[in-house]
Motif scaffolding. Structure first.
Motif, short mmCIF file in Angstrom:
data_model
loop_
_atom_site.label_atom_id
_atom_site.label_comp_id
_atom_site.label_asym_id
_atom_site.label_seq_id
_atom_site.Cartn_x
_atom_site.Cartn_y
_atom_site.Cartn_z
N ALA A 1 0.83 -1.20 0.00
CA ALA A 1 0.00 0.00 0.00
C ALA A 1 0.87 1.25 0.00
CB ALA A 1 -0.92 -0.01 1.21
N ALA B 1 2.65 1.56 -3.40
CA ALA B 1 1.76 1.96 -4.50
C ALA B 1 1.31 3.41 -4.34
CB ALA B 1 0.55 1.04 -4.55
N PHE B 2 1.08 3.81 -3.09
CA PHE B 2 0.70 5.20 -2.86
C PHE B 2 1.81 6.13 -3.34
CE2 PHE B 2 1.21 8.91 -0.04
CZ PHE B 2 0.12 9.64 -0.49
N GLU C 1 -2.31 12.59 2.89
CA GLU C 1 -2.91 11.38 2.33
C GLU C 1 -2.23 10.12 2.85
OE1 GLU C 1 -3.71 11.13 -1.80
OE2 GLU C 1 -4.34 13.22 -1.98
N GLU D 1 -3.57 9.34 6.07
CA GLU D 1 -4.92 8.77 5.96
C GLU D 1 -4.89 7.30 5.59
OE1 GLU D 1 -7.01 13.01 4.64
OE2 GLU D 1 -6.89 11.36 3.22
N TYR D 2 -4.03 6.97 4.62
CA TYR D 2 -3.94 5.56 4.22
C TYR D 2 -3.44 4.69 5.37
CZ TYR D 2 -5.06 6.25 -0.70
OH TYR D 2 -5.72 6.52 -1.87
N ILE E 1 -6.20 4.11 7.83
CA ILE E 1 -7.11 3.04 7.41
C ILE E 1 -6.50 1.68 7.73
CG2 ILE E 1 -8.22 1.94 5.43
CD1 ILE E 1 -8.50 4.63 4.13
N CYS E 2 -5.21 1.55 7.44
CA CYS E 2 -4.53 0.28 7.73
C CYS E 2 -4.60 -0.04 9.22
CB CYS E 2 -3.07 0.33 7.27
SG CYS E 2 -2.89 0.24 5.49
N ARG F 1 -6.77 1.00 11.42
CA ARG F 1 -8.14 0.71 11.83
C ARG F 1 -8.57 -0.68 11.37
NH1 ARG F 1 -11.91 5.82 11.10
NH2 ARG F 1 -9.99 6.70 11.90
N CYS F 2 -8.06 -1.10 10.21
CA CYS F 2 -8.55 -2.35 9.62
C CYS F 2 -7.71 -3.57 9.98
CB CYS F 2 -8.64 -2.22 8.11
SG CYS F 2 -9.84 -1.00 7.57
N PHE F 3 -6.40 -3.37 10.06
CA PHE F 3 -5.52 -4.53 10.26
C PHE F 3 -5.12 -4.73 11.72
CE2 PHE F 3 -4.00 -3.56 5.74
CZ PHE F 3 -4.88 -4.49 5.19
#
Lengths: 211, 211
Positions: A170, A173-174, A196, A199-200, A203-204, A206-208
């Motif tokens: 991630a 690629a960002f 940004e 932010e990415y 998200i990681c 929060r999700c992982f």
DNA sequence: CTCCTTTCTGACTGGTTTGGTCAATGGAAT
DNA sequence: ATTCCATTGACCAAACCAGTCAGAAAGGAG
């Protein structure tokens, strides 16, 4: 006096901008392999005369080997710093890594392309051992980063190595994405980059991550 | 008879393997730009004589333009199929897309490198409009995919566009990763590809989707 | 200013590679 | 035997290649 084995003359150039301009022109032209690169293009791009390039480096091969060594050392010292900085929280580690990477790309826009090409065209290039070292070094650093990473922060129901990969990909690629969207590193663009990226990474997290 | 405007003679070759061998040799050599590519290398790689290449395509530029058109059309038809298949569940969409992409890469290993180079070296190449079309097409398809995507499946606390990007990037990077790890598409490797891709998509589902 | 050293230039060279040609060949079909 | 056309590779002039070198600047010391 004989052609010096190392590029002494080049290192004695007092002005750093001039050195970097030559290095950047060379990296850009060597991006697609050793043979396909033309010294004429390099000197045109660097804004120096043909004679001067050979005054500095002796031969095309000398220039290439110097460049390979130079970039290898640059990467090595950066990897060390990265490993030192690496928090056990890998998201923080990747955040630091990205800042470092941005600094390098700002100064040497073609360095990653150049290094990648050295790994791909192993047969075509002189001093293949140096390129080999660099390649093994890169994978080693990734492995070390993973080893240092506190995977217990990850959710328990997902494979930690794969999760690590996803985060790494991630970030990578960002970087490509922002690189294609902007054409300079103005302050404004740098702010966007930081915002940004944060932010990415959020998200990681929060999700992982657990909880 | 004059040199045909289109590569009629080439299209009349009855054997498909021979055609693909020429196309692959050309894509491989044009990977790093138009000017740097050598027709000598292409014919050596394709296993045909120099005269035959020019019998088919007239000029180097003719070959390049044909190749650009050929790959553009191939991508276009694939994009259509992709959009048709695209489930509102984007993970299922990317799964289908990956299968499609694998088929293309199996047949034309250098097609993505070639297309990428056409986008990068816009100045260096002839028929830049075709490359431009392809580029805008690619971004349009991504936008359409996102538009078709049912983002209500995503967790409510994360930005849907960024989540979409993360999933897309993951699939893309996994592709590069597997591509560098294997050197042929044996059945065994294909099984590994399917299995690991499924695992990565499962992680995405578990982490980015509701519940 | 002169003298010396060092940096820097760009026209030049001999050899290689380039895109493209073409007379000759091979093989299939009539 | 003749026609037809895909196919060959030696060949060409032009461009390009890595590398050279005589000399022009530039700078510093006296």
């Amino acid at each position: 006096m004989q052609t010096p084995p190392t590029a002494l003359k080049f290192l004695q150039i007092p002005e750093e901008p001039k050195r970097d301009k030559i290095l950047n022109a060379a990296m850009k032209e060597f991006r697609y392999g050793y043979k396909k690169a033309s010294t004429d293009t390099i000197v045109r791009d660097a804004g120096i005369s043909k004679g001067l390039l050979f005054f500095y480096f002796g031969t095309k091969q000398g220039l290439y080997e110097f460049l390979l060594n130079y970039t290898t050392n640059l990467m090595r010292s950066d990897y060390f710093e990265m490993l030192n900085l690496a928090h056990r929280d890998i998201l923080e580690g990747f955040w630091q890594m990205s800042l470092l990477k941005r600094d390098i790309c700002y100064r040497y826009p073609y360095i990653y392309d150049f290094i990648k090409s050295a790994n791909i065209h192993k047969d075509d290039i002189p001093a293949a051992e140096i390129a080999q070292n660099l390649a093994t070094q890169q994978t080693a650093v990734l492995a070390e980063l993973y080893a240092a990473c506190d995977t217990s922060l990850f959710r328990a129901d997902i494979d930690p190595q794969k999760t690590f990969n996803l985060i790494y990909w991630a970030v990578d690629a960002f970087f490509d994405d922002i690189d294609s969207r902007i054409d300079d590193w103005s302050n404004e663009n740098y702010e966007t980059f930081l915002k940004e990226l944060r932010e990415y990474l959020d998200i990681c997290k929060r999700c992982f991550y657990k909880d």
